[in-house]
Every structure is written in structure tokens, then in C-alpha cells.
Design an enzyme around this catalytic site. Structure first.
Site, short mmCIF file in Angstrom:
data_model
loop_
_atom_site.label_atom_id
_atom_site.label_comp_id
_atom_site.label_asym_id
_atom_site.label_seq_id
_atom_site.Cartn_x
_atom_site.Cartn_y
_atom_site.Cartn_z
N ASN A 38 0.81 -1.21 0.00
CA ASN A 38 0.00 0.00 0.00
C ASN A 38 0.85 1.27 0.00
O ASN A 38 1.71 1.45 0.87
CB ASN A 38 -0.90 -0.01 1.24
CG ASN A 38 -2.17 0.79 1.06
OD1 ASN A 38 -2.51 1.19 -0.06
ND2 ASN A 38 -2.89 1.01 2.14
N HIS A 123 -14.59 -4.77 10.99
CA HIS A 123 -14.32 -3.43 11.51
C HIS A 123 -15.59 -2.66 11.81
O HIS A 123 -16.44 -2.49 10.92
CB HIS A 123 -13.55 -2.61 10.48
CG HIS A 123 -12.14 -3.06 10.28
ND1 HIS A 123 -11.21 -2.32 9.59
CD2 HIS A 123 -11.49 -4.18 10.68
CE1 HIS A 123 -10.06 -2.96 9.58
NE2 HIS A 123 -10.20 -4.10 10.23
N ARG A 148 -13.69 -5.31 15.69
CA ARG A 148 -12.69 -4.30 16.06
C ARG A 148 -13.39 -2.95 16.15
O ARG A 148 -14.12 -2.58 15.23
CB ARG A 148 -11.62 -4.25 14.97
CG ARG A 148 -10.44 -3.38 15.32
CD ARG A 148 -9.52 -3.18 14.14
NE ARG A 148 -9.88 -2.01 13.37
CZ ARG A 148 -9.08 -1.39 12.50
NH1 ARG A 148 -7.87 -1.86 12.28
NH2 ARG A 148 -9.48 -0.33 11.84
N TYR A 160 -7.15 7.34 13.16
CA TYR A 160 -6.99 6.08 12.43
C TYR A 160 -8.22 5.17 12.58
O TYR A 160 -8.75 5.01 13.67
CB TYR A 160 -5.75 5.29 12.91
CG TYR A 160 -5.82 3.88 12.39
CD1 TYR A 160 -5.52 3.62 11.06
CD2 TYR A 160 -6.32 2.84 13.17
CE1 TYR A 160 -5.68 2.37 10.53
CE2 TYR A 160 -6.48 1.58 12.65
CZ TYR A 160 -6.16 1.34 11.32
OH TYR A 160 -6.35 0.10 10.79
N ASP A 210 -7.30 -1.51 17.66
CA ASP A 210 -6.00 -1.25 17.03
C ASP A 210 -5.45 0.08 17.52
O ASP A 210 -6.01 1.14 17.21
CB ASP A 210 -6.19 -1.23 15.50
CG ASP A 210 -4.86 -1.26 14.75
OD1 ASP A 210 -3.81 -1.09 15.39
OD2 ASP A 210 -4.89 -1.46 13.51
N HIS A 212 -2.54 1.09 16.65
CA HIS A 212 -1.86 1.54 15.42
C HIS A 212 -0.58 2.32 15.72
O HIS A 212 -0.36 3.43 15.21
CB HIS A 212 -2.82 2.36 14.54
CG HIS A 212 -2.59 2.13 13.07
ND1 HIS A 212 -1.79 2.93 12.31
CD2 HIS A 212 -3.06 1.18 12.24
CE1 HIS A 212 -1.77 2.49 11.07
NE2 HIS A 212 -2.53 1.42 11.00
N GLU A 236 -3.85 -4.07 19.51
CA GLU A 236 -2.97 -4.30 18.36
C GLU A 236 -1.95 -3.18 18.25
O GLU A 236 -2.28 -2.00 18.46
CB GLU A 236 -3.85 -4.34 17.12
CG GLU A 236 -3.11 -4.51 15.82
CD GLU A 236 -4.10 -4.53 14.66
OE1 GLU A 236 -5.26 -4.95 14.84
OE2 GLU A 236 -3.71 -4.10 13.56
N GLU A 262 1.70 -6.67 11.44
CA GLU A 262 1.20 -6.40 10.09
C GLU A 262 2.22 -5.66 9.23
O GLU A 262 2.21 -5.78 8.01
CB GLU A 262 -0.12 -5.62 10.14
CG GLU A 262 0.03 -4.22 10.68
CD GLU A 262 -1.28 -3.45 10.65
OE1 GLU A 262 -2.31 -4.01 11.03
OE2 GLU A 262 -1.24 -2.27 10.23
N HIS A 312 -3.05 -9.97 9.30
CA HIS A 312 -3.53 -8.72 8.71
C HIS A 312 -4.45 -9.05 7.53
O HIS A 312 -4.15 -9.93 6.74
CB HIS A 312 -2.28 -7.99 8.21
CG HIS A 312 -2.48 -6.59 7.77
ND1 HIS A 312 -1.60 -5.97 6.92
CD2 HIS A 312 -3.42 -5.68 8.07
CE1 HIS A 312 -1.99 -4.72 6.70
NE2 HIS A 312 -3.08 -4.51 7.39
N ASP A 316 -6.15 -3.31 1.65
CA ASP A 316 -5.01 -3.20 0.73
C ASP A 316 -4.33 -4.55 0.49
O ASP A 316 -3.39 -4.63 -0.30
CB ASP A 316 -4.00 -2.15 1.21
CG ASP A 316 -3.66 -2.27 2.68
OD1 ASP A 316 -4.52 -2.00 3.53
OD2 ASP A 316 -2.51 -2.63 2.98
N GLU A 339 -8.18 -11.17 10.23
CA GLU A 339 -8.85 -9.89 9.94
C GLU A 339 -9.53 -9.97 8.57
O GLU A 339 -8.96 -10.49 7.61
CB GLU A 339 -7.81 -8.76 9.93
CG GLU A 339 -8.43 -7.39 9.67
CD GLU A 339 -7.39 -6.27 9.67
OE1 GLU A 339 -6.19 -6.56 9.48
OE2 GLU A 339 -7.78 -5.12 9.88
N TRP A 403 2.35 6.95 12.36
CA TRP A 403 0.95 6.94 11.92
C TRP A 403 0.32 5.60 12.29
O TRP A 403 0.92 4.57 12.23
CB TRP A 403 0.83 7.13 10.40
CG TRP A 403 -0.61 7.06 9.98
CD1 TRP A 403 -1.58 8.00 10.21
CD2 TRP A 403 -1.25 5.98 9.29
NE1 TRP A 403 -2.78 7.57 9.70
CE2 TRP A 403 -2.62 6.33 9.13
CE3 TRP A 403 -0.80 4.74 8.79
CZ2 TRP A 403 -3.54 5.49 8.51
CZ3 TRP A 403 -1.71 3.92 8.17
CH2 TRP A 403 -3.06 4.29 8.03
#
Ligand code: KDG
Ligand code: MG
Length: 403
Positions: A38, A123, A148, A160, A210, A212, A236, A262, A312, A316, A339, A403
Site C-alpha cells: 500500500n 471493523h 474491532r 486512524y 487497534d 496503530h 494491536e 502487520e 492482517h 489493501d 482480519e 501513523w
């Protein structure tokens, strides 16, 4: 003897960018592999076209392990997401060919069925807590067994994981969108909305979250402690795993289970996490961690330490990846969860996977190999492929954050 006759790098953008490798043998058997990285898609496409395809022509497609070692060790330069994604595409395509040649679905070649279905998580998100609660209700009503949950942190635009009136697709801009970040606001807010999810819907389903990569180890420890009564299935990526030792600190302070991997590409990136039992789920994937051959090696190591898989499966990762993952998930003993974010509807026109979502479980088809067909005519309708970047996070003082 069968040989690799050609290998094509196929670019298509059915709702989002995907890179696919198609290997064809002199017997006319084809195999597919996902090569999507991605935000860096064309780097893998060029790596494949310029440096890998010429090495494949004339090779014995049955020698999967040998080809993996040849591409990995032959590059001299170790690991890296571009190289590992390119190797993954070749590896997956060769497994697909082996399955088709044997007339067996891939999970049979990976040891056979260990389970009837693959538990997936979906999600749920919301720009407000009410929106999030509605979204969780939607998934539970649809029979989902694991959810999630992500909500917009008040005052932090572009948090996010939050869809704004439709699908969430983080790589959405021709140049990176810059999003603000406040650790303080997140740490105050996230445990409260996760608690509201449990208050409303109870404990009869798996709840995931998550982080992230947004926290330091001690902040992650605090977050993990705060949500312990909510019995998360996992938190996560609580902190970036650039330093695997960082997780020792988190582990000392909380029993909230941890999932990582991931963004990692090799067994060495998770070796310390696994062998020191610093995580509970390893999230490495077929496409970014060197294909089925290498991912199975990671999961086999994980099994020795009671670490389960939790691959993951964001949008993407193409449907080719999702099929490959579902076959491996079906076969391995230490599967944990998969996921399943889902793809834009147009993707189903290009990739026919035969995957079936049945309540909270994903089921693979019995077609030989991966069971995925690539529709060239449909792909031609989505030929326009424009680069898209993932966002960048900045703290409120303007400095760059993970990020
Ligand atoms: O390309 C990056 C995404 O795949 C990632 O941000 C999604 O964190 C993610 C997840 O858990 O699906
Ligand atoms: Mg994630």
C-alpha cells in the site's frame, strides 16, 4: 518437465490499487500472487518486472522452497517490504500452480484441514460513540463473532480506523494527508468508548482494538491496564515494533493480550517477540512476509511458544492474499483469528475467490490451488492506476508521529 514460461505483473484499480503476479507454465497452468504494498505499489511492480521475472523464466515451478531461497539469498540485500512482497507474490503463485497441478485445494497441501471455518473479525467505527455503537450493532446482527472498534477521538480529525460515511480507505490522497495526533486525548478517550461497547453489547463476542503504533511502551502499559476489565481479544500494535525489546516493558504491566506484525516482513522481525512470549498473536501476512512458505515458518515458530496467528487482512491486501491466508488459516494448528476488512465491491469483478462468509467464519472453496480467478476483461475496465499515499500523523506541536 514443466517450466515457467511467463510471469506478468498486472496492475488494476477496482476501487483501490492492486498489483498481481500471474505465472504461467509451459503446461498452461497459471498461478496468482498478490504483490500489493500500500502506497508503494509501483516499487514492487518494478522490482518484479526488472529483477525477478527474468529469473523465473525457465525455472521448475515445483521447486517452491528452492525458488524462495534463490530470490531471498540471491538478492544479497536482506528482507525489506519491497523485496519480501515481491518474493511473496512469486511464492503464492507457485503454491497456486502446485495445487492446480495436484488437483487439490491449497489447504490440503499445507497439511489438510484443522478446522471447519476461519474465525474472522470485522471493523466497526464511528465519528462519534453513538455511530460506533450503531456500527457494532450492525455487525453483531449480521452474525459477526469478533469486532474491532475504533472511534474518532474528539478534536482529532482523521483518527486512524474511522470511516466517514462509507468505507475506510486510509491511502486516499495523491500526496499524504497530514492528520493531527494527541496521545493524551486518545488515552483519556479510547478506554471510555470501549467500555461503552461492552456496557451496551456485553461480553458474548470478541472485542478488538487497534492502537496503530501510537503509544510509547509505558503509555501502552497504561492503556492495557485501563482496558483489562473489558477483556479485549487483543490490543494491536500498541507501540512500534522496531525495538522488539520494547514489549518487555508493556508485558510486565498488563494482561491485555497483544497482537503485532502487520508491518513486519520476516521471521527475524518477530523472533524475539515470539520466543520471549511478548505477544499473543502474530499478524504477519502472506503478501508482506514472503509468501506462504515463509509465513508458515513464522507460524510454526509461534506454535512452539503458544503464540497464535492473527493475520492482517485490510483492504489493501488483495483478494488473492485473502484466499491464500484463508487456506493457511484452515490448515495450521495455532490459528487465532483472521482480519477481514473487506474490499470495494468492484474488486469482486476482477477477483473471483470462491471464499464464503458464513456467520462469523470464512470458508475456502474446494477448487484446486487458491481457487481464485483473475478476470482480465474486468481488470481492463479498472486499468487507471494512480498512486495513493497513506497519511502522516503530526503531534499538536507539529512534529511527526508514527501513523
Ligand atoms: O496499509 C496500511 C493498512 O493496511 C493498515 O493501516 C491497516 O492497521 C491496519 C489494520 O489493522 O488493518
Ligand atoms: Mg493494524
Amino acid at each position: 518437465m514443466s517450466r515457467v514460461e511467463s510471469a506478468e505483473v498486472l496492475l488494476a484499480s477496482p476501487g483501490r490499487n492492486f498489483v498481481t503476479l500471474r505465472v504461467t507454465t509451459t503446461d498452461g497452468v497459471t498461478g496468482l500472487g498478490d504483490a500489493t504494498l500500500n502506497g508503494r505499489e509501483s516499487a514492487v511492480a518494478h522490482y518484479l518486472r526488472d529483477h525477478v521475472v527474468p529469473l523465473l523464466i525457465g525455472r521448475d515451478p515445483a521447486r517452491i522452497e528452492d525458488t524462495w531461497q534463490y530470490l531471498f539469498k540471491g538478492a544479497y540485500w536482506r528482507r525489506g517490504p519491497v523485496t519480501m512482497t515481491a518474493i511473496a507474490a512469486v511464492d503464492t503463485a507457485l503454491w497456486d500452480i502446485k495445487g492446480k497441478t495436484a488437483g487439490l485445494p491449497l489447504y490440503q497441501l499445507l497439511g489438510g484441514r484443522s478446522r471447519d471455518g476461519v474465525l474472522v473479525y470485522r471493523h466497526a467505527s464511528g465519528a462519534s460513540v453513538d455511530e460506533l455503537l450503531d456500527d457494532v450493532a450492525r455487525l453483531l446482527d449480521a452474525g459477526c463473532l469478533a469486532v474491532r472498534a475504533q472511534a474518532q477521538v474528539p478534536g482529532i480529525a482523521g483518527t486512524y480506523g474511522v470511516a466517514h460515511g462509507g468505507r475506510y480507505e486510509p491511502a486516499n490522497a495523491a500526496l499524504p494527508e497530514e492528520q493531527p495526533w494527541s496521545t493524551e486525548a486518545y488515552l483519556d478517550f479510547a478506554p471510555t468508548y470501549l467500555a461503552q461497547v461492552r456496557e451496551r453489547f456485553g461480553f458474548g463476542f470478541h472485542l478488538l482494538h487497534d492502537v496503530h503504533h501510537r503509544l510509547t511502551p509505558i503509555e501502552a502499559a497504561r492503556f492495557g491496564q485501563a482496558v483489562e476489565p473489558l477483556r479485549l481479544f487483543w490490543m494491536e500494535d500498541p507501540t512500534p515494533a522496531d525495538s522488539q525489546e520494547a514489549f518487555e516493558l508493556i508485558r510486565r504491566h498488563t494482561t491485555t493480550p497483544i497482537a503485532v506484525g502487520e508491518a513486519l516482513t520476516s521471521i527475524w522481525d518477530v523472533q524475539h517477540l515470539i520466543t520471549r512470549q511478548l505477544i499473543d498473536y502474530v499478524r504477519t501476512t502472506v503478501v508482506h512476509a514472503g509468501g506462504l512458505t515463509h509465513l508458515k515458518r513464522i507460524f510454526d515458530l509461534a506454535a512452539l511458544y503458544q503464540v497464535r496467528s492473527g493475520s492482517h487482512g485490510a483492504s489493501d491486501l488483495s483478494p488473492v492474499s485473502m484466499a491464500a491466508a484463508a487456506h493457511l488459516d484452515t490448515a495450521i494448528p495455532n490459528f487465532g483469528i483472521q482480519e477481514l476488512m473487506g474490499h470495494p465491491p468492484e474488486a469482486a469483478e476482477v477477483f473471483h475467490t470462491g471464499l464464503r462468509l458464513d456467520g462469523g467464519y470464512l470458508r475456502v472453496s474446494e477448487a484446486p490451488g487458491l481457487g481464485v480467478e483473475y478476470d482480465d476483461a474486468a481488470a481492463a475496465r479498472f486499468a487507471e492506476f494512480s498512486p495513493k499515499y497513506l497519511p502522516i500523523a503530526r503531534r499538536l506541536d507539529g512534529s511527526v508521529h508514527d501513523w
